[in-house]
Motif scaffolding. Structure first.
Motif, PDB file in Angstrom:
ATOM      1  N   PHE A   1       0.831  -1.209   0.000  1.00  0.00           N
ATOM      2  CA  PHE A   1       0.000   0.000   0.000  1.00  0.00           C
ATOM      3  C   PHE A   1       0.865   1.257   0.000  1.00  0.00           C
ATOM      4  CE2 PHE A   1      -1.852   3.420   2.505  1.00  0.00           C
ATOM      5  CZ  PHE A   1      -3.061   3.633   1.860  1.00  0.00           C
ATOM      6  N   ASN A   2       1.851   1.308   0.882  1.00  0.00           N
ATOM      7  CA  ASN A   2       2.718   2.482   0.958  1.00  0.00           C
ATOM      8  C   ASN A   2       3.465   2.706  -0.348  1.00  0.00           C
ATOM      9  OD1 ASN A   2       1.975   2.989   3.599  1.00  0.00           O
ATOM     10  ND2 ASN A   2       3.639   1.800   4.466  1.00  0.00           N
ATOM     11  N   ARG A   3       3.888   1.631  -0.960  1.00  0.00           N
ATOM     12  CA  ARG A   3       4.597   1.772  -2.235  1.00  0.00           C
ATOM     13  C   ARG A   3       3.653   2.307  -3.306  1.00  0.00           C
ATOM     14  NH1 ARG A   3       9.162   0.700  -4.526  1.00  0.00           N
ATOM     15  NH2 ARG A   3       9.993  -0.032  -2.545  1.00  0.00           N
ATOM     16  N   LEU A   4       2.404   1.868  -3.299  1.00  0.00           N
ATOM     17  CA  LEU A   4       1.464   2.310  -4.330  1.00  0.00           C
ATOM     18  C   LEU A   4       1.158   3.800  -4.218  1.00  0.00           C
ATOM     19  CD1 LEU A   4      -1.152  -0.592  -4.536  1.00  0.00           C
ATOM     20  CD2 LEU A   4       0.828  -0.169  -5.981  1.00  0.00           C
ATOM     21  N   ILE A   5       0.884   4.268  -3.019  1.00  0.00           N
ATOM     22  CA  ILE A   5       0.472   5.669  -2.900  1.00  0.00           C
ATOM     23  C   ILE A   5       1.635   6.629  -3.075  1.00  0.00           C
ATOM     24  CG2 ILE A   5      -1.466   5.099  -1.407  1.00  0.00           C
ATOM     25  CD1 ILE A   5       0.207   6.391   0.898  1.00  0.00           C
TER      26      ILE A   5
ATOM     27  N   ASP B   1      -4.840  -0.109  11.785  1.00  0.00           N
ATOM     28  CA  ASP B   1      -4.102  -0.673  10.662  1.00  0.00           C
ATOM     29  C   ASP B   1      -4.882  -0.653   9.357  1.00  0.00           C
ATOM     30  OD1 ASP B   1      -2.773  -3.134  12.885  1.00  0.00           O
ATOM     31  OD2 ASP B   1      -1.919  -1.222  12.309  1.00  0.00           O
ATOM     32  N   ARG B   2      -5.879   0.214   9.254  1.00  0.00           N
ATOM     33  CA  ARG B   2      -6.585   0.358   7.987  1.00  0.00           C
ATOM     34  C   ARG B   2      -6.144   1.666   7.351  1.00  0.00           C
ATOM     35  NH1 ARG B   2      -7.823  -3.718  11.337  1.00  0.00           N
ATOM     36  NH2 ARG B   2      -9.347  -5.108  10.465  1.00  0.00           N
ATOM     37  N   HIS B   3      -5.915   1.631   6.049  1.00  0.00           N
ATOM     38  CA  HIS B   3      -5.419   2.807   5.367  1.00  0.00           C
ATOM     39  C   HIS B   3      -6.192   3.019   4.070  1.00  0.00           C
ATOM     40  CE1 HIS B   3      -2.096   1.330   7.858  1.00  0.00           C
ATOM     41  NE2 HIS B   3      -1.689   2.572   7.931  1.00  0.00           N
ATOM     42  N   TYR B   4      -6.253   4.267   3.674  1.00  0.00           N
ATOM     43  CA  TYR B   4      -6.955   4.657   2.463  1.00  0.00           C
ATOM     44  C   TYR B   4      -6.087   5.675   1.740  1.00  0.00           C
ATOM     45  CZ  TYR B   4     -10.279   7.601  -0.142  1.00  0.00           C
ATOM     46  OH  TYR B   4     -10.917   8.345  -1.094  1.00  0.00           O
ATOM     47  N   GLY B   5      -5.933   5.536   0.445  1.00  0.00           N
ATOM     48  CA  GLY B   5      -5.120   6.499  -0.291  1.00  0.00           C
ATOM     49  C   GLY B   5      -5.431   6.454  -1.776  1.00  0.00           C
ATOM     50  N   LYS B   6      -4.869   7.387  -2.498  1.00  0.00           N
ATOM     51  CA  LYS B   6      -5.067   7.443  -3.943  1.00  0.00           C
ATOM     52  C   LYS B   6      -3.732   7.297  -4.644  1.00  0.00           C
ATOM     53  CE  LYS B   6      -7.794  10.146  -6.051  1.00  0.00           C
ATOM     54  NZ  LYS B   6      -8.412  11.381  -6.583  1.00  0.00           N
ATOM     55  N   THR B   7      -3.772   6.689  -5.810  1.00  0.00           N
ATOM     56  CA  THR B   7      -2.570   6.552  -6.606  1.00  0.00           C
ATOM     57  C   THR B   7      -2.972   6.530  -8.069  1.00  0.00           C
ATOM     58  OG1 THR B   7      -0.545   5.257  -6.915  1.00  0.00           O
ATOM     59  CG2 THR B   7      -2.582   4.028  -6.607  1.00  0.00           C
ATOM     60  N   ASP B   8      -1.995   6.476  -8.947  1.00  0.00           N
ATOM     61  CA  ASP B   8      -2.303   6.229 -10.354  1.00  0.00           C
ATOM     62  C   ASP B   8      -1.204   5.374 -10.959  1.00  0.00           C
ATOM     63  OD1 ASP B   8      -0.165   7.913 -11.101  1.00  0.00           O
ATOM     64  OD2 ASP B   8      -1.453   9.658 -11.150  1.00  0.00           O
TER      65      ASP B   8
ATOM     66  N   THR C   1      -8.368   4.333  -6.208  1.00  0.00           N
ATOM     67  CA  THR C   1      -8.282   4.353  -4.753  1.00  0.00           C
ATOM     68  C   THR C   1      -7.772   2.996  -4.263  1.00  0.00           C
ATOM     69  OG1 THR C   1     -10.094   5.927  -4.549  1.00  0.00           O
ATOM     70  CG2 THR C   1      -9.634   4.556  -2.634  1.00  0.00           C
ATOM     71  N   VAL C   2      -6.897   3.038  -3.262  1.00  0.00           N
ATOM     72  CA  VAL C   2      -6.347   1.805  -2.689  1.00  0.00           C
ATOM     73  C   VAL C   2      -6.761   1.711  -1.226  1.00  0.00           C
ATOM     74  CG1 VAL C   2      -4.285   0.415  -2.340  1.00  0.00           C
ATOM     75  CG2 VAL C   2      -4.328   2.101  -4.171  1.00  0.00           C
TER      76      VAL C   2
ATOM     77  N   SER D   1       9.903  -5.011  -6.655  1.00  0.00           N
ATOM     78  CA  SER D   1      10.090  -6.001  -7.711  1.00  0.00           C
ATOM     79  C   SER D   1       8.769  -6.691  -8.051  1.00  0.00           C
ATOM     80  CB  SER D   1      11.123  -7.039  -7.266  1.00  0.00           C
ATOM     81  OG  SER D   1      11.220  -8.080  -8.207  1.00  0.00           O
ATOM     82  N   GLY D   2       8.437  -6.719  -9.330  1.00  0.00           N
ATOM     83  CA  GLY D   2       7.234  -7.397  -9.785  1.00  0.00           C
ATOM     84  C   GLY D   2       5.953  -6.616  -9.657  1.00  0.00           C
ATOM     85  N   THR D   3       5.976  -5.497  -8.932  1.00  0.00           N
ATOM     86  CA  THR D   3       4.726  -4.755  -8.732  1.00  0.00           C
ATOM     87  C   THR D   3       4.249  -4.092 -10.022  1.00  0.00           C
ATOM     88  OG1 THR D   3       5.988  -2.825  -7.967  1.00  0.00           O
ATOM     89  CG2 THR D   3       5.144  -4.330  -6.288  1.00  0.00           C
TER      90      THR D   3
END
Length: 434
Positions: A19-23, A39-46, A53-54, A150-152
């Motif tokens: 999650f942290n890597r994505l946002i 331990d629940r998180h909400y964020g946006k990425t592209d 939304t992730v 790696s692989g993401t």
């Protein structure tokens, strides 16, 4: 609203790391919200130009006293209900566990894209070990190492390709005012008082409102969409599995609002959780009006209101140019003043300054109070303009933008606020290379 990708799995498989890597993959990150649930998180990425939304749903533990209690199928079904696609994370080090099999059993029956991500695969031996996960019956899998990324890329390529196309929805031109705040602060009662009917269920039980609901408001010359949201509670107070998704909907309501009316319970004060909601709206560059409700219940003298307002402004520094309205929903005291203020904040948010007017204001000011030199180098700001964005953003073009520091940006913002009414609206000032 943006599409949703939920990351599910048992604890300690690396969901939060992914999650942290994505946002962090985009420059303009909408900050993840942590702490509203454990331990629940909400964020946006592209990814590849597609924004989504992730949700990091935290670890599922049968019999745990965590927010999600007992039945793992209920937790996964909730995630599935909100998500357009699901990343199911497992751990190559531990192999297939009973918990993995229970999650997989549920995911095999859903009609949404499910991507099996085998984490911690950082060498060839582990890549070979990952073949075991075919036994989960979810088809092909993606080997990743969330810690180094790696692989993401391959995983995200597949996720984005499977996301539903954005629907071409005719945008409602009416502004959206979201009523937000802690549970039981009087949000639904405030809307009921405004529209003159019991549109929303109002009880003394915190958390009655489960979803964000729109109401078109058209009275006394005002017209806008009014959005009631589920209250956002401190993590230690969240005891229901549905609460996380109510919180998520509230966060999304803030994200897609024009103005946020932050309802504060005067008997509880402007505490840490209310401040979290305030800064969430500020980081999303939304107009903000603070409504101090239940003012009729506070013992006060002639100085109480000023002292309360001063305390709030100290807590929201440096963004102190925010209107504060003291109301009593029960007595319908100043509730229409609250709406008038929100409309004014919306007008401030959509204010456009001509480029010529902006340069006539800024350039003499900068000449009189130039930015400090950096290592003998003088910074010259030559041109200013307002950017074509939904909220006030300004670009100042200069020769050495990298040497301009936050104090000077703050100085220019304060001068701009003195000259023009941007009350309740966050302002962004960017320095760019000329």
């Amino acid at each position: 609203m943006s599409t949703i990708v939920a990351i599910v799995g048992r604890p300690n498989v690396g969901k939060s790391t992914l999650f942290n890597r994505l946002i962090q993959r985009r420059e303009a990150i909408v900050d993840a919200v942590s702490g509203v649930t454990r331990d629940r998180h909400y964020g946006k990425t592209d990814w590849n130009g597609r924004e989504f939304t992730v949700i990091d749903t935290g670890g599922y533990v049968i019999g745990s006293d965590d927010v999600f209690e007992a039945e793992i199928d209920k937790q996964v079904e909730l995630a599935i209900d909100e998500a357009d696609a699901i990343i199911f994370m497992v751990d190559v080090e531990n192999g297939i566990t009973g918990m993995d099999e229970e999650v997989a059993d549920l995911l095999r029956r859903v009609k949404k894209p499910v991507f099996l991500a085998v984490n911690k695969v950082d060498n060839n031996k582990r890549a070979a070990d990952a073949v075991e996960f075919y036994n989960l019956g979810l088809g092909d899998f993606y080997t990743i190492a969330a810690t180094n990324g790696s692989g993401t890329g391959d995983l995200l390529d597949a996720v984005v390709e499977a996301l539903p196309e954005k629907e071409e929805v005719e945008e409602d031109e009416l502004p959206r005012f979201a009523v937000v705040g802690r549970p039981n602060a009087g949000k639904s009662s405030f809307i009921n008082a405004l529209i003159g009917e019991e549109r929303y269920i109002v009880t003394d039980i915190a958390g009655t409102t489960r979803d964000a609901i729109d109401t078109k408001y058209n009275r006394f010359g005002f017209e806008f969409n009014l959005v009631d949201t589920a209250g956002i509670r401190r993590k230690s107070k969240v005891k229901e599995d549905l609460e996380f998704y109510s919180v998520m909907r509230s966060v999304r309501a803030i994200e897609h609002a024009d103005v946020c009316l932050l309802v504060v319970d005067a008997t509880r004060g402007f505490d840490g959780q209310v401040q979290n909601i305030f800064w969430l709206a500020e980081r999303n560059r939304k107009g903000i009006v603070i409504l101090v409700n239940k003012w009729d219940l506070v013992e006060k003298d002639t100085k109480t209101m000023k002292a309360f307002e001063k305390q709030i402004r100290q807590e929201i520094e440096p963004f102190t140019d925010v209107p504060i309205v003291f109301i009593s929903v029960l007595n319908k005291q100043r509730i229409f003043k609250a709406i008038e203020t929100a409309v004014q904040v919306y007008q401030n948010k959509t204010r456009r300054l001509k480029t010529s007017e902006l340069n006539e204001f800024f350039l003499p000011l900068i000449e009189a109070f130039p930015p400090p030199a950096h290592k003998g180098k003088y910074i010259k700001i030559k041109y200013c303009m307002q950017l074509p964005t939904p909220q006030p953003q300004f670009a100042l073009f200069c020769n050495l933008p990298q040497y301009l520091k936050e104090p000077y940006r703050r100085f220019l913002e304060n001068k701009l606020r003195e000259a023009y009414d941007f009350s309740g609206v966050p302002i962004s000032i960017y320095f760019r290379k000329k």
